[in-house]
Design an enzyme around this catalytic site. Sequence first.
Site, short mmCIF file in Angstrom:
data_model
loop_
_atom_site.label_atom_id
_atom_site.label_comp_id
_atom_site.label_asym_id
_atom_site.label_seq_id
_atom_site.Cartn_x
_atom_site.Cartn_y
_atom_site.Cartn_z
N GLY A 95 1.22 -1.58 -0.19
CA GLY A 95 -0.19 0.06 0.59
C GLY A 95 0.66 1.49 0.48
O GLY A 95 2.35 1.04 -0.46
N HIS A 96 0.19 2.66 0.14
CA HIS A 96 0.86 3.89 -0.18
C HIS A 96 1.14 4.27 1.15
O HIS A 96 1.63 5.07 1.97
CB HIS A 96 -0.27 4.77 -0.14
CG HIS A 96 0.05 4.30 -2.13
ND1 HIS A 96 -0.72 5.05 -2.60
CD2 HIS A 96 0.68 3.32 -2.86
CE1 HIS A 96 -0.08 4.46 -4.17
NE2 HIS A 96 0.30 3.16 -4.16
#
Length: 256
Positions: A95-96
Site C-alpha cells: 500500500g501507500h
Amino acid sequence: MQALTIVGCPDLRLVGLTSKNSPRNHLSINRCNASFISDLKIYAPRQSPNTDGVDISESSHVVLENSHIQTGDDCIAVNTGSSFINITGVICGPGHGISIGSLGRDGAYDTVEEVHVRNCTFIKTDNGVRIKTWKGGSGYARNITYKDIIVEDVRYPLIIDQEYVDHHRSNFISLKRKNSSSSSAVALSHITYRNVTGTSSSEDAIKLICDEKVGCTNIVLESINIAPSNGGELHAKCQNAHGTFTSSTPSVSCLD
C-alpha cells in the site's frame, strides 16, 4: 464505489470487518465522532488504484486499532475536518502507507490536528507515514505524532510532500495549480517522529519537502534508526523544513 460508507454515526463501534477487493475505498468514515474501530482485515491487490483501506474525514475522537490492511493505495487516509485520531497496532502493506491528506486540493481550506499513530508496522509499502498537500491550498495540519514505528523494506519511510500530485486524477486545473507559483499552502507544524526503526528500499529514507514559501515548522525527530534494505547509503532530503533532530540514522542535518 466504496464498499462501505458510514456517515453521521456518533459512537460508532465497528469490530471484525473483513473487506476484499473493493472497486474503490473499502471503508469511509464521515462525521462519525467518538468512534471505535478494531480488528479490520482489508485486502486489495498492490496494483489496484484508489483502493484506500480506511478514509476518515470530518470526524473527531476516533480510535482505530489492531488491524491488517493490504491495498493498492493508502492503508489509512486522514482527511480534512479530522481531529483527535488515534491509530494503534496497524500492519500496513502493501500500500501507500498511513497518510494525512491529501489536503488543499483545488485551493481548498483544509484542517487536520491531533493525529497520533503508534505501534504500527509497514511492510514493503511505497510510503510509511506520510503527509501530503497540494500547492495553492490553505489551512493547517498540526500536532501530529508518530511513535514506535517499524518499517520493513519501505520506499519512503518518513515523508512530507507539499508538492503532491495524484497521477490517477486527470484534472488539468489541479495539475496547472500544482505547477504554478502560489503564495498559499497548508501550514504544517508540530510534527514529531519518535522511535522509528527498520529498513528503506530507497536512498531517500527521510523526505521533508515543504512549501517553498510557507515551510514546515516545529518538526522533531528522535531515535530514528533506518538502514538500507538493499545495501548502499541512506540520506535525508529537506526543503524548507524547520525543527530539530537527535539520535537519527540517517542524519537529518538538512533540517534547520
